[in-house]
Design a protein around this motif. Structure first.
Motif, PDB file in Angstrom:
ATOM      1  N   LEU A  84       4.361 -11.732   3.125  1.00  0.00           N
ATOM      2  CA  LEU A  84       3.092 -11.859   3.834  1.00  0.00           C
ATOM      3  C   LEU A  84       2.663 -13.316   3.791  1.00  0.00           C
ATOM      4  CD1 LEU A  84       0.085 -10.583   1.668  1.00  0.00           C
ATOM      5  CD2 LEU A  84       2.154 -11.606   0.761  1.00  0.00           C
ATOM      6  N   THR A  85       1.556 -13.617   4.454  1.00  0.00           N
ATOM      7  CA  THR A  85       0.987 -14.965   4.432  1.00  0.00           C
ATOM      8  C   THR A  85      -0.370 -14.912   3.755  1.00  0.00           C
ATOM      9  OG1 THR A  85       2.135 -15.623   6.450  1.00  0.00           O
ATOM     10  CG2 THR A  85       0.197 -16.905   5.848  1.00  0.00           C
ATOM     11  N   ALA A  86      -0.596 -15.866   2.862  1.00  0.00           N
ATOM     12  CA  ALA A  86      -1.882 -15.939   2.169  1.00  0.00           C
ATOM     13  C   ALA A  86      -2.939 -16.478   3.132  1.00  0.00           C
ATOM     14  CB  ALA A  86      -1.769 -16.825   0.943  1.00  0.00           C
ATOM     15  N   ALA A  87      -3.636 -15.571   3.780  1.00  0.00           N
ATOM     16  CA  ALA A  87      -4.701 -15.940   4.718  1.00  0.00           C
ATOM     17  C   ALA A  87      -5.714 -14.804   4.744  1.00  0.00           C
ATOM     18  CB  ALA A  87      -4.146 -16.200   6.110  1.00  0.00           C
ATOM     19  N   LYS A  88      -6.932 -15.102   4.411  1.00  0.00           N
ATOM     20  CA  LYS A  88      -7.973 -14.081   4.330  1.00  0.00           C
ATOM     21  C   LYS A  88      -8.147 -13.379   5.668  1.00  0.00           C
ATOM     22  CE  LYS A  88     -12.752 -13.293   2.880  1.00  0.00           C
ATOM     23  NZ  LYS A  88     -14.005 -13.935   2.378  1.00  0.00           N
ATOM     24  N   GLY A  89      -8.144 -12.059   5.609  1.00  0.00           N
ATOM     25  CA  GLY A  89      -8.369 -11.264   6.810  1.00  0.00           C
ATOM     26  C   GLY A  89      -7.127 -11.000   7.633  1.00  0.00           C
ATOM     27  N   GLN A  90      -6.000 -11.635   7.276  1.00  0.00           N
ATOM     28  CA  GLN A  90      -4.777 -11.412   8.049  1.00  0.00           C
ATOM     29  C   GLN A  90      -4.117 -10.098   7.639  1.00  0.00           C
ATOM     30  OE1 GLN A  90      -0.770 -13.645   7.804  1.00  0.00           O
ATOM     31  NE2 GLN A  90      -1.831 -14.613   9.508  1.00  0.00           N
ATOM     32  N   SER A  91      -3.635  -9.362   8.609  1.00  0.00           N
ATOM     33  CA  SER A  91      -2.976  -8.091   8.329  1.00  0.00           C
ATOM     34  C   SER A  91      -1.606  -8.326   7.710  1.00  0.00           C
ATOM     35  CB  SER A  91      -2.820  -7.283   9.618  1.00  0.00           C
ATOM     36  OG  SER A  91      -2.012  -6.142   9.401  1.00  0.00           O
ATOM     37  N   PHE A  92      -1.276  -7.515   6.696  1.00  0.00           N
ATOM     38  CA  PHE A  92       0.064  -7.556   6.110  1.00  0.00           C
ATOM     39  C   PHE A  92       0.879  -6.330   6.548  1.00  0.00           C
ATOM     40  CE2 PHE A  92      -2.962  -6.049   2.799  1.00  0.00           C
ATOM     41  CZ  PHE A  92      -2.575  -4.716   2.738  1.00  0.00           C
ATOM     42  N   ARG A  93       0.416  -5.710   7.601  1.00  0.00           N
ATOM     43  CA  ARG A  93       1.066  -4.486   8.080  1.00  0.00           C
ATOM     44  C   ARG A  93       2.551  -4.668   8.393  1.00  0.00           C
ATOM     45  NH1 ARG A  93      -1.035  -0.829  13.229  1.00  0.00           N
ATOM     46  NH2 ARG A  93       0.677   0.690  13.211  1.00  0.00           N
ATOM     47  N   PRO A  94       2.969  -5.765   9.074  1.00  0.00           N
ATOM     48  CA  PRO A  94       4.407  -5.911   9.347  1.00  0.00           C
ATOM     49  C   PRO A  94       5.256  -5.915   8.077  1.00  0.00           C
ATOM     50  CG  PRO A  94       3.141  -7.415  10.714  1.00  0.00           C
ATOM     51  CD  PRO A  94       2.180  -6.836   9.721  1.00  0.00           C
ATOM     52  N   ALA A  95       4.777  -6.560   7.034  1.00  0.00           N
ATOM     53  CA  ALA A  95       5.536  -6.611   5.782  1.00  0.00           C
ATOM     54  C   ALA A  95       5.662  -5.219   5.176  1.00  0.00           C
ATOM     55  CB  ALA A  95       4.862  -7.563   4.801  1.00  0.00           C
ATOM     56  N   ILE A  96       4.562  -4.498   5.110  1.00  0.00           N
ATOM     57  CA  ILE A  96       4.572  -3.172   4.496  1.00  0.00           C
ATOM     58  C   ILE A  96       5.400  -2.200   5.322  1.00  0.00           C
ATOM     59  CG2 ILE A  96       3.134  -1.165   3.951  1.00  0.00           C
ATOM     60  CD1 ILE A  96       2.997  -3.359   1.857  1.00  0.00           C
ATOM     61  N   GLU A  97       5.264  -2.250   6.637  1.00  0.00           N
ATOM     62  CA  GLU A  97       6.046  -1.328   7.483  1.00  0.00           C
ATOM     63  C   GLU A  97       7.544  -1.572   7.336  1.00  0.00           C
ATOM     64  OE1 GLU A  97       4.503  -1.832  11.415  1.00  0.00           O
ATOM     65  OE2 GLU A  97       2.951  -0.298  11.138  1.00  0.00           O
ATOM     66  N   LEU A  98       7.933  -2.845   7.255  1.00  0.00           N
ATOM     67  CA  LEU A  98       9.345  -3.160   7.075  1.00  0.00           C
ATOM     68  C   LEU A  98       9.844  -2.677   5.722  1.00  0.00           C
ATOM     69  CD1 LEU A  98      11.955  -4.586   8.010  1.00  0.00           C
ATOM     70  CD2 LEU A  98      11.075  -6.664   6.932  1.00  0.00           C
ATOM     71  N   LEU A  99       9.096  -2.955   4.670  1.00  0.00           N
ATOM     72  CA  LEU A  99       9.503  -2.537   3.329  1.00  0.00           C
ATOM     73  C   LEU A  99       9.554  -1.018   3.216  1.00  0.00           C
ATOM     74  CD1 LEU A  99       7.461  -5.159   1.303  1.00  0.00           C
ATOM     75  CD2 LEU A  99       9.962  -4.998   1.389  1.00  0.00           C
ATOM     76  N   GLN A 100       8.626  -0.339   3.851  1.00  0.00           N
ATOM     77  CA  GLN A 100       8.625   1.121   3.824  1.00  0.00           C
ATOM     78  C   GLN A 100       9.884   1.674   4.476  1.00  0.00           C
ATOM     79  OE1 GLN A 100       5.237   2.939   5.681  1.00  0.00           O
ATOM     80  NE2 GLN A 100       5.778   4.991   5.002  1.00  0.00           N
ATOM     81  N   ALA A 101      10.231   1.136   5.642  1.00  0.00           N
ATOM     82  CA  ALA A 101      11.430   1.601   6.346  1.00  0.00           C
ATOM     83  C   ALA A 101      12.687   1.326   5.527  1.00  0.00           C
ATOM     84  CB  ALA A 101      11.521   0.915   7.712  1.00  0.00           C
ATOM     85  N   LEU A 102      12.732   0.181   4.867  1.00  0.00           N
ATOM     86  CA  LEU A 102      13.910  -0.164   4.057  1.00  0.00           C
ATOM     87  C   LEU A 102      14.000   0.691   2.801  1.00  0.00           C
ATOM     88  CD1 LEU A 102      13.808  -4.055   4.333  1.00  0.00           C
ATOM     89  CD2 LEU A 102      15.394  -2.507   5.477  1.00  0.00           C
ATOM     90  N   ALA A 103      12.861   0.889   2.141  1.00  0.00           N
ATOM     91  CA  ALA A 103      12.863   1.628   0.877  1.00  0.00           C
ATOM     92  C   ALA A 103      13.231   3.094   1.064  1.00  0.00           C
ATOM     93  CB  ALA A 103      11.492   1.511   0.209  1.00  0.00           C
ATOM     94  N   GLU A 104      13.098   3.602   2.280  1.00  0.00           N
ATOM     95  CA  GLU A 104      13.506   4.985   2.547  1.00  0.00           C
ATOM     96  C   GLU A 104      15.019   5.144   2.569  1.00  0.00           C
ATOM     97  OE1 GLU A 104      11.614   5.870   6.224  1.00  0.00           O
ATOM     98  OE2 GLU A 104       9.609   6.177   5.329  1.00  0.00           O
ATOM     99  N   LYS A 105      15.742   4.015   2.709  1.00  0.00           N
ATOM    100  CA  LYS A 105      17.200   4.082   2.842  1.00  0.00           C
ATOM    101  C   LYS A 105      17.958   3.344   1.741  1.00  0.00           C
ATOM    102  CE  LYS A 105      17.279   4.509   7.897  1.00  0.00           C
ATOM    103  NZ  LYS A 105      17.824   3.936   9.168  1.00  0.00           N
ATOM    104  N   TYR A 106      17.325   2.299   1.179  1.00  0.00           N
ATOM    105  CA  TYR A 106      18.058   1.444   0.255  1.00  0.00           C
ATOM    106  C   TYR A 106      17.207   1.145  -0.988  1.00  0.00           C
ATOM    107  CZ  TYR A 106      19.820   0.390   4.978  1.00  0.00           C
ATOM    108  OH  TYR A 106      20.268   0.476   6.266  1.00  0.00           O
ATOM    109  N   PRO A 107      17.858   0.860  -2.110  1.00  0.00           N
ATOM    110  CA  PRO A 107      17.104   0.330  -3.260  1.00  0.00           C
ATOM    111  C   PRO A 107      16.609  -1.077  -2.931  1.00  0.00           C
ATOM    112  CG  PRO A 107      19.278   1.150  -3.924  1.00  0.00           C
ATOM    113  CD  PRO A 107      19.279   1.083  -2.428  1.00  0.00           C
ATOM    114  N   VAL A 108      15.329  -1.333  -3.165  1.00  0.00           N
ATOM    115  CA  VAL A 108      14.718  -2.616  -2.823  1.00  0.00           C
ATOM    116  C   VAL A 108      14.172  -3.259  -4.097  1.00  0.00           C
ATOM    117  CG1 VAL A 108      12.930  -3.803  -1.490  1.00  0.00           C
ATOM    118  CG2 VAL A 108      14.090  -1.796  -0.518  1.00  0.00           C
ATOM    119  N   TYR A 109      14.562  -4.522  -4.338  1.00  0.00           N
ATOM    120  CA  TYR A 109      14.108  -5.285  -5.496  1.00  0.00           C
ATOM    121  C   TYR A 109      13.373  -6.525  -4.990  1.00  0.00           C
ATOM    122  CZ  TYR A 109      17.381  -2.124  -7.651  1.00  0.00           C
ATOM    123  OH  TYR A 109      18.037  -0.975  -8.043  1.00  0.00           O
ATOM    124  N   TYR A 110      12.126  -6.644  -5.388  1.00  0.00           N
ATOM    125  CA  TYR A 110      11.194  -7.578  -4.757  1.00  0.00           C
ATOM    126  C   TYR A 110      10.667  -8.570  -5.791  1.00  0.00           C
ATOM    127  CZ  TYR A 110       7.054  -8.708  -1.754  1.00  0.00           C
ATOM    128  OH  TYR A 110       6.093  -9.316  -0.988  1.00  0.00           O
TER     129      TYR A 110
END
Length: 285
Positions: A84-110
């Motif tokens: 994500l980007t450190a910016a007040k009020g900015q949506s982090f939805r793209p990051a979460i949606e991508l991680l959610q889709a990946l975590a459903e199929k693969y082990p994810v280490y962040y």
């Protein structure tokens, strides 16, 4: 035509050309593959490295990026920070949606980058961004490694996630990292295992190698923003021209670092001759 007119026209054409390249490179990514061999590995595996997404979305819900990852058919996903980007009020939805889709199929280490770290330090500046992001991540089966490690017995790989102190992300100048900092922060590595370190900032590769990292995965530099033939990346986040570590594979004694050029941008949305990068790492025993 005067000489000054010709010169002015040439400058305009060059600027237009660079703008076109910037628009193209800022909205595409390439797949780059690297191989890492270690006798300690119990078996071979394929790993995807993601870094510096900065909320970028390639296609609706990042479907273009997800298809490329699925085509690569990885065994594991490593995240080297700044999703994500450190910016007040900015949506982090793209990051979460991508991680959610990946975590459903693969082990994810962040592992964290400086943007994840920054929002945790300055709530007066970023409001509830840190709490909201961590709450969203907490709902996903993603393994967060914040100065922690996890052992993968099937590979004999120990993955460390370094959450570097802010003093090592200075814009100007470079703070020296003491020999004990990594031992105190992460503990001592096990020499009988492959010690894989997720460390967002590549500038301290020599220190990571001295600590005992066998393989380092990093990001942060965005490939130097603009890349020039024979010279590589033009500028680092601390405004150092032609940084030593800009992207690719580097070695230091027995250690290897694979440095992603990242997938997104922030503040200055510029990528010239420097498209986003999806990294595929082949671990070979």
């Amino acid at each position: 035509m005067t000489v000054s007119f010709i010169a002015s026209a040439a400058i305009v054409l060059v600027m237009l050309f660079l703008i076109i390249i910037m628009l193209i490179d800022g909205n595409r990514f390439v797949v780059r593959e690297y191989y890492y061999m270690a006798p300690q590995l119990k078996k071979s595996a394929k790993v995807i490295l993601l870094s510096d997404l900065h909320n970028k979305s390639y296609g609706q819900n990042n479907q273009v990026l997800l298809r490329a990852i699925e085509k690569a058919a990885p065994d594991y996903i490593l995240v080297a920070g700044d999703m994500l980007t450190a910016a007040k009020g900015q949506s982090f939805r793209p990051a979460i949606e991508l991680l959610q889709a990946l975590a459903e199929k693969y082990p994810v280490y962040y592992g964290n980058g400086n943007h994840e770290y920054r929002i945790s330090l300055y709530p007066q500046q970023y409001g509830t961004l840190h709490e909201d992001y961590e709450r969203a991540l907490g709902k996903l089966p993603v393994q967060r490694l914040i100065n922690q490690h996890v052992y993968l017995p099937e590979l004999n790989v120990q993955i460390y996630g370094l959450n570097m102190d802010r003093i090592y992300y200075k814009r100007f100048g470079r703070n020296k990292m003491s020999g004990e900092y990594l031992n105190e922060t992460l503990g001592k590595p096990d020499r009988d295992r492959v010690n894989l370190l997720i460390a967002h900032n590549p500038e301290y590769f020599k220190e990571y190698a001295a600590w005992g990292a066998d393989l380092v995965v990093a990001g942060h530099v965005h490939g130097g923003i603009m890349r020039l033939p024979f010279l590589g990346g033009v500028i680092s986040p601390r405004f150092r021209l032609f940084p030593e570590y800009d992207g690719g594979l580097f070695t230091e004694k027995k250690s290897t670092m694979i440095l992603s050029r990242g997938l997104g941008t922030h503040t200055l949305p510029i990528r010239i001759f420097n498209p986003g990068e999806l990294v595929v790492i082949y671990l070979r025993h």
